[in-house]
Design an enzyme around this catalytic site. Structure first.
Site: not given
Lengths: 434, 434
Positions: B63, B137, B161
């Site tokens: 990420k 996210s 997330s």
């Protein structure tokens, strides 16, 4: 603390002493003598029946921000008063052990101050030097013990309120680590770090009371490496401005530990200083607004009757501190705590002067906030760091009490008391060879 | 996760899959294929020399808010980018086990969102239904795994997330309790509760990766009372509005646990719901301002280039939240945590749908904040409560993945994975008598 007189007789003597001392500002609500005398008869009867009541024959005073059933809890503000239905657990535990509560004592309003002057119930005069402050915020509790009225008194300690007045009145102030004594039934100052503390004239009495007050200790206190006591002592030059003669008195106290066989070692006080400054200069003071801010604002709007203007100013200014700054401060506190504990290392205690000066009322009036801040330089950090501490007398300087403080990791209260006795009891003289 | 192909071959296949999938929005910085292919030759050589590298022959995605040495850390905001000198510990631990990092993945800017649309690098399309959101996210990480490009991907999880995009893309998302995996080298969202999480296509792969990622577990995980698995399952009627067919799919998942011999019991979700609401409705959101607020304010002043307007709005609104409210919220959280853990009782896990609906891009655009909030109803509470969770696929509804979540006390990640396998593996059929 064995009963040398009956409980009834001890209460009678307390009221005689109260009358002789003529310090009405010590009390917010003193119980009528007749009422207070009715209770100890029961204590005496229980003792006569063979019951073991470790505090039978003692009397105690309770700081006015701690619930005592039947007396108003004011926190030093008449408009805030409420009548609690039951004792705070701390009070209940002492009472269950046989002590008799004389009444509630004066304090810096909402426990916000280290001076003992911020109260509509009057500025509390020092037990030994009436033109000087008693220190606070547990002013009345400390003076009641110092004057010999009460054997024990409950205080609270957030920034040093259970230690500074002990130092200034020449008595013992024992402050456990946060969480060791329940704070239910106590008007919060900074709820996350507030402690209930105890005042007594000797370390033994304070320690015995704490054993009754505290929740059960963890299975084992933190292990210590074998060997002589290890005490971290900052160089006197590193302590900043102290009252005349206090640096020398501090060095003498350290020397006394050395003479008793303790290993003294230096440490860097910087992380402790930084944490101490954060208590009022950062966002942590907002917790005082959480506790009583809306009440203070509403009272101020109605004219502020009974509101101490310095306290109202401090709490009001905390209203607008932003939460994002509090998060930053909490993270910085975590960082500094790690540094402070590393400096403490495997020392059994950190030795510090309890406070930095002993102002007159005129000196406090000239600089109410700055003068107060000077008083907390050494005490402000302990609760934020999760530490315990005991403040003990260490002689006199220019006729006034001087006190030092032993600070240690959580759950080392008993160890600190053992160390404190090295100062307060006749030292064991060690043979010196060579 | 044994190497079925050489590491070099696995990387080559990953780039072929990237080209075939044609989802450029998954990546913020994809490493050039030539560079990525140079690294696994060393992995293969080490394996050939007899070294045990548990992740040899695997590729992973990271990420874009987690440091990968040599790739910019953007947190989804080009203007925020910095070039880290070293891998975050989480990345370094996976690399040390032999995986090859393909690049950094897209995310809701500053990890603020559960939709995967709040990014100047593009809205991330769902792996299976491109007109719908990927969830966020950790949008790019989840889709890279779901599309079979990466074997593993690192995400982060503050509000969900690491779990919502797992549910929406039909993969596994394992989120340890806060503190189990170091968050150094991760751009903070809410620093005090952020977690590094892992995505994989199977529970086994996710669990194996977490074992590599996590700090050593405490000596013993929390004890459990002997007996069958105990799973707390709220009544479907208590779950509020869910997408069509999801209540039935949830009940079917619960039935599958019952069929495998688990004891199911009801619980009151109220404290979990209250905590979930506090994450964005109270003062906790101020921690996002602490992390990046000054940067966001400064960038907005310069025109806001590359700033997601929804994210900037949420973070900007957090600027003025007062610290006294944060203290009140922290005290309320303590109170609610005790209630929530009491509801959990001796259950091994709480079973919940991972999320509540799977919106199209148009549905999110119509209500960016409200639609996002609906996604986090079940996930928002876990980190504030100090819990761990694993999100696992539980079939499909109307052709779209449906997922459930097992939530448990800290340090029970392995236990949750064992339970999750009861859902994802062919069930053991128990003989039924009578």
């Amino acid at each position: 603390m064995s009963a040398v007189v009956t409980a009834v007789e001890r209460v009678r003597r307390a009221y005689a002493r109260i009358a002789a001392a003529d310090r009405p500002e010590v009390w917010i609500d003193l119980r009528p003598q007749a009422e207070a005398e009715a209770e100890p008869a029961l204590v005496d009867a229980r003792v006569a029946a063979g019951e073991h009541l470790p505090l039978a024959g003692t009397v105690c005073a309770v700081k006015g921000n701690i619930d005592v059933a039947g007396l108003p809890t004011t926190a030093g503000c008449p408009g805030y008063a409420y009548l609690p239905e039951r004792d705070a657990p701390a009070v209940a535990r002492l009472r269950a052990a046989g002590t008799v509560v004389l009444g509630t004592t004066n304090l810096d309003q909402f426990a916000t101050g280290l001076v003992g002057t911020r109260s509509p119930y009057g500025a509390v005069r020092n037990a030994l030097a009436p033109e000087r402050i008693a220190g606070g915020s547990s002013s009345g509790s400390a003076v009641a013990v110092a004057l010999g009225i009460a054997d024990l008194a409950l205080g609270t300690d957030t920034a040093g309120s259970g230690r500074v007045p002990a130092a200034l009145n020449g008595i013992v102030g024992l402050k456990p680590a946060p969480g060791r004594v329940p704070t239910e039934g106590v008007v919060p100052a900074c709820a996350s770090v507030d402690c209930v503390s105890v005042f007594a004239r000797t370390v033994d009495e304070a320690e015995a009371a704490l054993r009754l007050l505290a929740d059960p200790a963890p299975a084992a206190p933190p292990a210590r490496r074998p060997g002589p006591w290890r005490i971290a002592v900052p160089a006197a030059a590193r302590l900043g401005t102290l009252a005349d003669g206090w640096a020398e008195a501090f060095t003498a106290a350290a020397d006394r530990f050395a003479a008793a066989g303790a290993d003294l070692r230096d440490l860097d006080l910087t992380p402790f200083d930084r944490v101490a400054a954060m208590l009022y200069e950062g966002a942590f003071v907002a917790e005082r607004y959480t506790a009583v801010g809306e009440f203070v604002d509403a009272l101020a709007e109605k004219g502020g009757d009974g509101l101490d203007p310095v306290v109202a100013g401090i709490i009001g200014a905390a209203r607008d501190l932003p939460a994002h700054r509090l998060y930053a401060d909490l993270a910085e506190l975590d960082r500094l705590r790690a540094l402070a504990l590393a400096q403490l290392g495997d020392a059994d205690a950190l030795l510090l002067p309890t406070t930095t000066w002993h102002p007159t009322f005129a000196e406090v009036a000239a600089d109410p906030v700055g003068g107060n801040a000077r008083l907390g330089r050494f005490t402000n950090s302990a609760n934020l760091l999760g530490l315990c501490a005991v403040a003990v007398p260490a002689g006199t300087v220019r006729g006034l009490p001087f006190g030092v403080m032993l600070v240690g990791r959580a759950d080392t209260e008993a160890r600190l008391c053992t160390l404190a006795r090295l100062l307060t009891e006749p030292p064991v003289r060690l043979a010196v060879f060579g």
